[in-house]
Design an enzyme around this catalytic site. Structure first.
Site, short mmCIF file in Angstrom:
data_model
loop_
_atom_site.label_atom_id
_atom_site.label_comp_id
_atom_site.label_asym_id
_atom_site.label_seq_id
_atom_site.Cartn_x
_atom_site.Cartn_y
_atom_site.Cartn_z
N SER A 163 9.79 -3.74 9.35
CA SER A 163 10.41 -3.98 8.04
C SER A 163 11.68 -4.83 8.20
CB SER A 163 10.70 -2.65 7.35
OG SER A 163 11.03 -2.82 6.00
N ASP A 264 1.45 -2.75 0.13
CA ASP A 264 2.84 -3.01 0.48
C ASP A 264 3.31 -4.27 -0.24
OD1 ASP A 264 5.30 -3.53 1.66
OD2 ASP A 264 4.55 -3.55 3.71
N HIS A 294 3.44 0.37 3.54
CA HIS A 294 4.64 -0.01 4.28
C HIS A 294 5.12 1.18 5.12
CE1 HIS A 294 8.18 -2.61 4.80
NE2 HIS A 294 8.88 -1.48 4.84
#
Length: 323
Positions: A163, A264, A294
C-alpha cells in the site's frame, strides 16, 4: 444472440467472514489515533509466527537519524552474502509500525530467503510528506552501506512494501537509480503490493470499489488529508515523483512484481504503473487477485487464498534475489 453476462468474482468467503467480524474503515473526523488503534488490534497469534533471529536497531544517514528498524534473518541463514530486502509497511503513510507488520516482514524473510530490514519511518499527520520519504531513503542508504555487516550481499538488495509502503518502495527504486553514481545502493528488484503510484482518483476501480472493505473512499480521503495537507491532488500529472512515482522517469529501474486485488480502489493504479514500467522497458509482472481486497498480504497466515497470492509475489522476489 445476446452477450453472456460476466459475473464479477466475489470476495473470498473466509476473508469476507473475517472482515465482517472486524470492521476497519474510518473517516478523517474519527482522528488518526482511532485508525491506528484499529490496525494495531489486528494481532497474529504468536504460535503462527516463524521463529527467526530478530534485532531492533536505530539507524540514520546524513541529517536523518533516529530511524527505528527491525532486522530479520531467514532460518538456517548462511553467515555471509544473503540478499537483503528493505521493507516499508503500509497504512496510508499515517498508520502502522514495526509491530503491525512484524508478521509480514517475517514472511518476506522466509519466502525470499533474505535478510529483511523493516523501516519505521515517520508518520503523518504529525510528520506529513515528505518526512516519511526522507526517513525511508536514509534507511535505504544505511542498508546499502551496512549490508555486508549484516551478513548481506550489497549487490542483491531489493525494496518491498504494501500500500503506502508500495508507493514508498517505487519511489526508493527511482531515488536509488538516480543516485547510483553518488554511492546509492544498486537495487535488484522491487516488490509492490497494491501500491499507490499514479494518484489518478478517476480510474474506474475507485468508483467500482468506493465502499470496499479495508480501504474505501472515506479512508483514502482521510489518509490524503493527513499526508498531503494543502497539496492540490486534482491534477495527478502535476504531482512530484516523490509523491506519485508514475510521473517520474521509469527507464533503468529494477524489475518489478506488482500485486493488486479486484476489490480494491487501488487496483487500476497498480495495473497502470505496471503498464508504464513495461513501456519504459522495465520487466514488470502484474497479477490481479480476483477474490481479494486491499491488504491481503496481512491475512496470509489465516486465509489460504491470501497465502497463495502472497506466495506469488514472494516467489518472484526470491527468484530475482537468488538467480
Amino acid at each position: 444472440m445476446t452477450e453472456p453476462i460476466i459475473t464479477r468474482p466475489g470476495i473470498d468467503p473466509i476473508l469476507k467472514m473475517m472482515l465482517d467480524a472486524i470492521p476497519m474503515t474510518f473517516c478523517a473526523a474519527d482522528g488518526v489515533e482511532v485508525a491506528r488503534q484499529r490496525l494495531a488490534a489486528l494481532k497474529v497469534p504468536p504460535e503462527l509466527l516463524p521463529d527467526l533471529r530478530i534485532e531492533n536497531r536505530t539507524v540514520g544517514y546524513g541529517g536523518h537519524t533516529d530511524i527505528p528498524v527491525r532486522i530479520y534473518w531467514p532460518p538456517e541463514a548462511a553467515d555471509q552474502d544473503l540478499p537483503v530486502v528493505v521493507y516499508y509497511h503500509g497504512g496510508g503513510w499515517a498508520l502502522g509500525d514495526l509491530d503491525t507488520h512484524d508478521h509480514v516482514a517475517r514472511a518476506h524473510a522466509v519466502g525470499a530467503e533474505a535478510i529483511v530490514v523493516s523501516v519505521g519511518y515517520r508518520l503523518a499527520p504529525e510528520h506529513p510528506y515528505p518526512a516519511g520519504i526522507d526517513d525511508s531513503w536514509a534507511a535505504l542508504r544505511w542498508v546499502g552501506e551496512h549490508a555486508a555487516e549484516l551478513g548481506g550481499d550489497p549487490t542483491r538488495i531489493a525494496v518491498a512494501g504494501d500500500s503506502a509502503g508500495g508507493n514508498i518502495s517505487a519511489i526508493m527504486a527511482q531515488l536509488a537509480r538516480d543516485h547510483a553514481d553518488k554511492g546509492g545502493p544498486s537495487l535488484a528488484f522491487q516488490l509492490l503490493w497494491y501500491p499507490s503510484c499514479i494518484g489518478d482518483l478517476t480510474l474506474p476501480s475507485f468508483t467500482e470499489n468506493a465502499t470496499a472493505p479495508i480501504l474505501d473512499l472515506e479512508v483514502i480521503d482521510a489518509f490524503l488529508s493527513w499526508y498531503v495537507p494543502g497539496i492540490d491532488i486534482t491534477d495527478h500529472s502535476s504531482l512530484p515523483s516523490t509523491l506519485a512515482p508514475g510521473n517520474g522517469d521509469l527507464s533503468g529501474l529494477p524489475p518489478a512484481f506488482i500485486g493488486t486485488a479486484e476489490h480494491d480502489p487501488l487496483r487500476d493504479d497498480g495495473a497502470r504503473y505496471a503498464e508504464l514500467l513495461a513501456a519504459a522497458g522495465v520487466p514488470a509482472e502484474w497479477y490481479n487477485e480476483p477474490n481479494l481486497v486491499h491488504g491481503y498480504v496481512n491475512f496470509a497466515l489465516v486465509v489460504p487464498t491470501a497465502a497463495e497470492a502472497t506466495d506469488r509475489g514472494l516467489a518472484a522476489l526470491r527468484k530475482a534475489l537468488h538467480p
